[in-house]
Design a protein around this motif. Structure first.
Motif, PDB file in Angstrom:
ATOM      1  N   UNK A  25      -6.355  -4.794   9.301  1.00  0.00           N
ATOM      2  CA  UNK A  25      -6.510  -5.295   7.975  1.00  0.00           C
ATOM      3  C   UNK A  25      -8.041  -6.075   8.007  1.00  0.00           C
ATOM      4  N   UNK A  26      -8.459  -6.404   9.144  1.00  0.00           N
ATOM      5  CA  UNK A  26      -9.495  -7.160   9.243  1.00  0.00           C
ATOM      6  C   UNK A  26     -10.705  -6.817   8.821  1.00  0.00           C
ATOM      7  N   UNK A  27     -11.598  -7.441   7.990  1.00  0.00           N
ATOM      8  CA  UNK A  27     -11.536  -8.679   7.906  1.00  0.00           C
ATOM      9  C   UNK A  27     -11.070  -8.964   6.584  1.00  0.00           C
ATOM     10  N   UNK A  28     -10.120  -8.068   5.872  1.00  0.00           N
ATOM     11  CA  UNK A  28      -9.353  -8.537   4.615  1.00  0.00           C
ATOM     12  C   UNK A  28      -8.153  -9.061   4.870  1.00  0.00           C
ATOM     13  N   UNK A  29      -7.705  -9.671   3.930  1.00  0.00           N
ATOM     14  CA  UNK A  29      -6.174 -10.317   4.290  1.00  0.00           C
ATOM     15  C   UNK A  29      -5.263  -9.327   4.273  1.00  0.00           C
ATOM     16  N   UNK A  30      -5.240  -8.057   3.602  1.00  0.00           N
ATOM     17  CA  UNK A  30      -4.228  -7.130   3.368  1.00  0.00           C
ATOM     18  C   UNK A  30      -4.952  -5.721   3.815  1.00  0.00           C
ATOM     19  N   UNK A  31      -4.009  -4.590   4.414  1.00  0.00           N
ATOM     20  CA  UNK A  31      -4.397  -3.660   4.838  1.00  0.00           C
ATOM     21  C   UNK A  31      -5.095  -2.890   3.891  1.00  0.00           C
ATOM     22  N   UNK A  32      -4.260  -2.810   2.363  1.00  0.00           N
ATOM     23  CA  UNK A  32      -4.641  -2.316   1.289  1.00  0.00           C
ATOM     24  C   UNK A  32      -6.132  -2.462   0.934  1.00  0.00           C
ATOM     25  N   UNK A  33      -6.695  -3.771   0.968  1.00  0.00           N
ATOM     26  CA  UNK A  33      -7.897  -4.328   0.647  1.00  0.00           C
ATOM     27  C   UNK A  33      -8.934  -3.429   1.453  1.00  0.00           C
ATOM     28  N   UNK A  34      -8.583  -3.632   2.722  1.00  0.00           N
ATOM     29  CA  UNK A  34      -9.275  -2.636   3.815  1.00  0.00           C
ATOM     30  C   UNK A  34      -9.483  -1.399   3.388  1.00  0.00           C
ATOM     31  N   UNK A  35      -8.350  -0.646   3.087  1.00  0.00           N
ATOM     32  CA  UNK A  35      -8.225   0.704   2.811  1.00  0.00           C
ATOM     33  C   UNK A  35      -9.100   1.153   1.223  1.00  0.00           C
ATOM     34  N   UNK A  36      -9.161   0.207   0.492  1.00  0.00           N
ATOM     35  CA  UNK A  36      -9.827   0.119  -0.797  1.00  0.00           C
ATOM     36  C   UNK A  36     -11.385   0.203  -0.742  1.00  0.00           C
ATOM     37  N   UNK A  37     -11.914  -0.892   0.311  1.00  0.00           N
ATOM     38  CA  UNK A  37     -13.258  -0.964   0.500  1.00  0.00           C
ATOM     39  C   UNK A  37     -13.559   0.488   1.400  1.00  0.00           C
ATOM     40  N   UNK A  38     -12.734   0.766   2.232  1.00  0.00           N
ATOM     41  CA  UNK A  38     -13.112   2.017   2.978  1.00  0.00           C
ATOM     42  C   UNK A  38     -13.587   3.146   2.007  1.00  0.00           C
ATOM     43  N   UNK A  39     -12.669   3.420   1.131  1.00  0.00           N
ATOM     44  CA  UNK A  39     -12.710   4.632   0.253  1.00  0.00           C
ATOM     45  C   UNK A  39     -14.010   4.162  -0.781  1.00  0.00           C
ATOM     46  N   UNK A  40     -14.141   3.081  -1.282  1.00  0.00           N
ATOM     47  CA  UNK A  40     -15.416   2.844  -2.029  1.00  0.00           C
ATOM     48  C   UNK A  40     -16.682   3.013  -1.254  1.00  0.00           C
TER      49      UNK A  40
END
Length: 239
Positions: A1-16
């Motif tokens: 998940x780093x550097x985000x607090x949650x894995x979902x936030x990492x995945x969201x940034x990855x897609x964008x």
């Protein structure tokens, strides 16, 4: 998940960021394209390891939207490129076994049913405070999680009422609408970011970095001149 607090936030940034990287590669040198491709390839294994279903949905939405836009402009070459990228993604997912692990996870947990229950509870409890909401997520009455989580749409509805929800979602979807007439490849890729975040907010949270990515793309698309046009520097004249 780093550097985000949650894995979902990492995945969201990855897609964008995928369409942004593709837009940067359109006019880049061959060396830069290979570097960007290597960076994306390095990000794929951790993306698959997260078992993040939202990444798959986001990538599918992005590829589908791009294929429709390029097909509309009769760009067969780019449509074939999109289909090829989709085929590569599908092969990578199948070869990694991520699809089987996601299936095992969903069959042994109630995550999908819990999300649906939270969404229903968020809507029903917002009816008790429809204009201002509840100010923040609150403990669920039936589950061991908070209502107003598991998606920015539901967070806005529950925490800020239907007014706050309408203002925020109207801004994102309105931005996608007013910038939809772009035609060049880079701008279409940038517009994909705005479209994708408008879909993913239904089941993913939106942090500051996600807004920075999407709104930066939107601002570039709203410029009077194409965002990728060369900057004209006016020479100073003598007084």
């Amino acid at each position: 998940s780093a550097p985000f607090p949650y894995t979902n936030a990492w995945g969201h940034a990855f897609v964008l960021l995928l369409p942004v990287v593709a837009a940067l590669a359109v006019r880049a040198s061959r060396r830069t394209r290979w570097l960007l491709a290597a960076l994306v390839a390095a990000a794929v294994p951790p993306a698959l390891a997260t078992l993040n279903r939202g990444i798959g949905v986001g990538v599918a939405v992005a590829l589908g939207y791009l294929a429709l836009r390029y097909a509309r402009h009769a760009s067969l070459k780019r449509v074939l490129q999109i289909l090829g990228a989709g085929a590569v993604v599908a092969v990578a997912v199948l070869a990694s076994g991520a699809l089987d692990r996601v299936g095992e996870r969903t069959s042994t947990s109630s995550t999908t049913e819990d999300r649906a229950a939270l969404y229903r509870e968020a809507f029903q409890r917002t009816l008790d405070s429809p204009f201002l909401g509840w100010g923040a997520p609150r403990p669920s009455l039936t589950l061991e999680v908070s209502v107003g989580t598991q998606g920015h749409f539901w967070y806005l509805m529950f925490s800020h009422g239907f007014v706050g929800l309408g203002l925020f979602v109207g801004t994102i979807w309105g931005l996608a609408l007013v910038t939809r007439r772009v035609r060049d490849p880079e701008s279409i890729l940038m517009h994909t970011v705005v479209v994708v975040i408008g879909v993913m907010l239904l089941f993913y949270g939106i942090d500051g970095i996600h807004l920075v990515i999407a709104l930066t793309c939107g601002v570039l698309l709203m410029r009077p001149e194409p965002w990728n046009a060369p900057v004209r520097v006016r020479e100073a004249t003598s007084p």
